[in-house]
Design a protein around this motif. Structure first.
Motif, mmCIF file in Angstrom:
data_model
loop_
_atom_site.group_PDB
_atom_site.id
_atom_site.type_symbol
_atom_site.label_atom_id
_atom_site.label_comp_id
_atom_site.label_asym_id
_atom_site.label_seq_id
_atom_site.Cartn_x
_atom_site.Cartn_y
_atom_site.Cartn_z
ATOM 1 N N SER A 223 37.489 36.929 52.640
ATOM 2 C CA SER A 223 36.983 37.994 51.767
ATOM 3 C C SER A 223 36.872 37.472 50.349
ATOM 4 O O SER A 223 37.649 36.598 49.931
ATOM 5 N N ASP A 224 35.928 38.043 49.588
ATOM 6 C CA ASP A 224 35.869 37.704 48.167
ATOM 7 C C ASP A 224 37.155 38.113 47.448
ATOM 8 O O ASP A 224 37.564 37.491 46.464
ATOM 9 N N MET A 225 37.832 39.148 47.963
ATOM 10 C CA MET A 225 39.083 39.591 47.338
ATOM 11 C C MET A 225 40.164 38.519 47.390
ATOM 12 O O MET A 225 41.111 38.552 46.604
ATOM 13 N N ALA A 226 40.048 37.573 48.313
ATOM 14 C CA ALA A 226 41.024 36.493 48.388
ATOM 15 C C ALA A 226 41.020 35.658 47.112
ATOM 16 O O ALA A 226 42.018 35.005 46.792
ATOM 17 N N TYR A 227 39.915 35.682 46.378
ATOM 18 C CA TYR A 227 39.809 34.920 45.139
ATOM 19 C C TYR A 227 40.204 35.725 43.904
ATOM 20 O O TYR A 227 40.899 35.237 43.028
ATOM 21 N N TYR A 228 39.734 36.975 43.829
ATOM 22 C CA TYR A 228 39.959 37.683 42.574
ATOM 23 C C TYR A 228 41.051 38.737 42.645
ATOM 24 O O TYR A 228 41.480 39.265 41.624
ATOM 25 N N GLY A 229 41.556 39.043 43.843
ATOM 26 C CA GLY A 229 42.598 40.063 43.951
ATOM 27 C C GLY A 229 42.036 41.442 43.615
ATOM 28 O O GLY A 229 40.950 41.579 43.069
ATOM 29 N N ARG A 230 42.785 42.455 43.999
ATOM 30 C CA ARG A 230 42.387 43.811 43.619
ATOM 31 C C ARG A 230 43.583 44.725 43.738
ATOM 32 O O ARG A 230 44.320 44.683 44.722
ATOM 33 N N GLU A 231 43.760 45.529 42.712
ATOM 34 C CA GLU A 231 44.841 46.495 42.758
ATOM 35 C C GLU A 231 44.607 47.475 43.890
ATOM 36 O O GLU A 231 43.471 47.777 44.244
ATOM 37 N N THR A 232 45.689 47.937 44.492
ATOM 38 C CA THR A 232 45.747 48.874 45.623
ATOM 39 C C THR A 232 45.248 48.273 46.938
ATOM 40 O O THR A 232 45.093 48.990 47.915
ATOM 41 N N PHE A 233 45.050 46.968 46.978
ATOM 42 C CA PHE A 233 44.675 46.301 48.214
ATOM 43 C C PHE A 233 45.570 45.091 48.490
ATOM 44 O O PHE A 233 45.155 44.159 49.169
ATOM 45 N N SER A 234 46.783 45.090 47.983
ATOM 46 C CA SER A 234 47.583 43.862 48.003
ATOM 47 C C SER A 234 47.847 43.320 49.415
ATOM 48 O O SER A 234 47.761 42.092 49.609
ATOM 49 N N PRO A 235 48.162 44.116 50.439
ATOM 50 C CA PRO A 235 48.346 43.516 51.771
ATOM 51 C C PRO A 235 47.072 42.839 52.284
ATOM 52 O O PRO A 235 47.127 41.740 52.855
ATOM 53 N N TYR A 236 45.933 43.478 52.075
ATOM 54 C CA TYR A 236 44.663 42.907 52.517
ATOM 55 C C TYR A 236 44.363 41.608 51.768
ATOM 56 O O TYR A 236 43.993 40.594 52.383
ATOM 57 N N VAL A 237 44.513 41.640 50.457
ATOM 58 C CA VAL A 237 44.257 40.441 49.649
ATOM 59 C C VAL A 237 45.170 39.303 50.087
ATOM 60 O O VAL A 237 44.731 38.156 50.261
ATOM 61 N N ALA A 238 46.446 39.595 50.276
ATOM 62 C CA ALA A 238 47.395 38.561 50.703
ATOM 63 C C ALA A 238 47.014 37.976 52.051
ATOM 64 O O ALA A 238 47.081 36.762 52.269
ATOM 65 N N SER A 239 46.583 38.842 52.969
ATOM 66 C CA SER A 239 46.226 38.354 54.303
ATOM 67 C C SER A 239 45.012 37.442 54.250
ATOM 68 O O SER A 239 44.978 36.393 54.905
ATOM 69 N N LYS A 240 44.013 37.793 53.464
ATOM 70 C CA LYS A 240 42.799 36.992 53.401
ATOM 71 C C LYS A 240 43.013 35.708 52.590
ATOM 72 O O LYS A 240 42.389 34.673 52.882
ATOM 73 N N HIS A 241 43.875 35.761 51.600
ATOM 74 C CA HIS A 241 44.238 34.533 50.893
ATOM 75 C C HIS A 241 44.941 33.581 51.858
ATOM 76 O O HIS A 241 44.708 32.369 51.838
#
Length: 245
Positions: free
Chosen positions: A139-157
């Motif tokens: 996910s693009d969120m793996a690069y920039y992070g996003r508030e209120t999505f921390s489990p998802y961001v962590a998983s994709k990172h």
């Protein structure tokens, strides 16, 4: 010989588009999904594929992933291309996120990627001249992070970490890459999974629209083909400009 392809999360969204794209080339395509079989999606793949397998799989369960690996090995004799699309998204403020929700997202998105990747790499041959391809959806969120999505961001990172490690471990006979989509018009960005505020924010990107699952499938097809021969260990954005690393 027809390419032997496995797609997870294959009945909807990006997974369905990827399965259809490879079927159109006459590949032998295994469709794996935790959902009940989707006859529309299956019929569309069958219309182009040389051979089709439909497999029930919970990617977070080691036994379930091992079982589909056995069927694929017995039927196809191995794998040439895997596109791992199965995943979930979760939106909630951190202080309102139960540990159980974190565990679920990590189990499906990160543990599932580990289990599917390990199984797939065990079934792939490949050579330096004709490498097999493992493509993971991050996910693009793996690069920039996003508030209120921390489990998802962590998983994709974490998925990107697996990709980079495996790319080194299995080179040159298997090329391992990730696609990092931006906002794509699938159920995951629907009202049931994401607030109206965040859907609006997803559109605040240079191209000002959701991408189409078919656009991600075209990138997967490129990475699996001759044009992708010099890509490995990469996280490739098809994101409308949401992130420009």
């Amino acid at each position: 010989m027809s390419a032997r392809v496995l797609v997870t999360g294959a009945y909807r969204g990006i997974g369905a588009a990827c399965a259809l794209a490879f079927a159109a080339t006459g590949a032998r395509v295994a469709l794996a999904d935790i959902r009940k079989p989707d006859e529309t999606a299956i019929s569309a793949v069958q219309a182009g594929a040389t051979e089709t397998l439909t497999l029930a799989c919970d990617v977070s369960d080691e036994g379930s992933v091992a079982a589909i690996g056995e069927v694929v090995q017995q039927t196809f004799g191995g794998l040439d291309i895997v596109v791992h699309c199965a995943g979930v998204i979760h939106e909630a403020a951190l202080l309102e996120t139960p540990v159980a929700d974190f565990d679920r997202v990590i189990a499906i998105n990160l543990r599932g990627s580990f289990l599917v990747g390990k199984m797939a790499l065990g079934l792939m041959g490949g050579t330096a001249e004709e490498p097999a391809r493992l493509i993971m959806i991050a996910s693009d969120m793996a690069y920039y992070g996003r508030e209120t999505f921390s489990p998802y961001v962590a998983s994709k990172h974490g998925v990107l970490g697996l990709v980079r490690s495996w790319a080194k471990e299995f080179a040159p006979r298997v090329l391992v890459n990730a696609i990092c989509p931006g906002p794509i018009d699938t159920e995951m960005l629907g009202a049931a999974n994401m607030s109206a505020e965040w859907r609006a924010r997803e559109l605040a990107i240079p191209l000002a629209r959701f991408g189409k699952p078919e656009e991600i499938a075209e990138l997967a097809w490129f990475l699996a083909g001759s044009g992708g021969r010099y890509f490995t260990g990469q996280g490739i954005g098809s994101n409308g400009g949401s992130i420009m690393p």
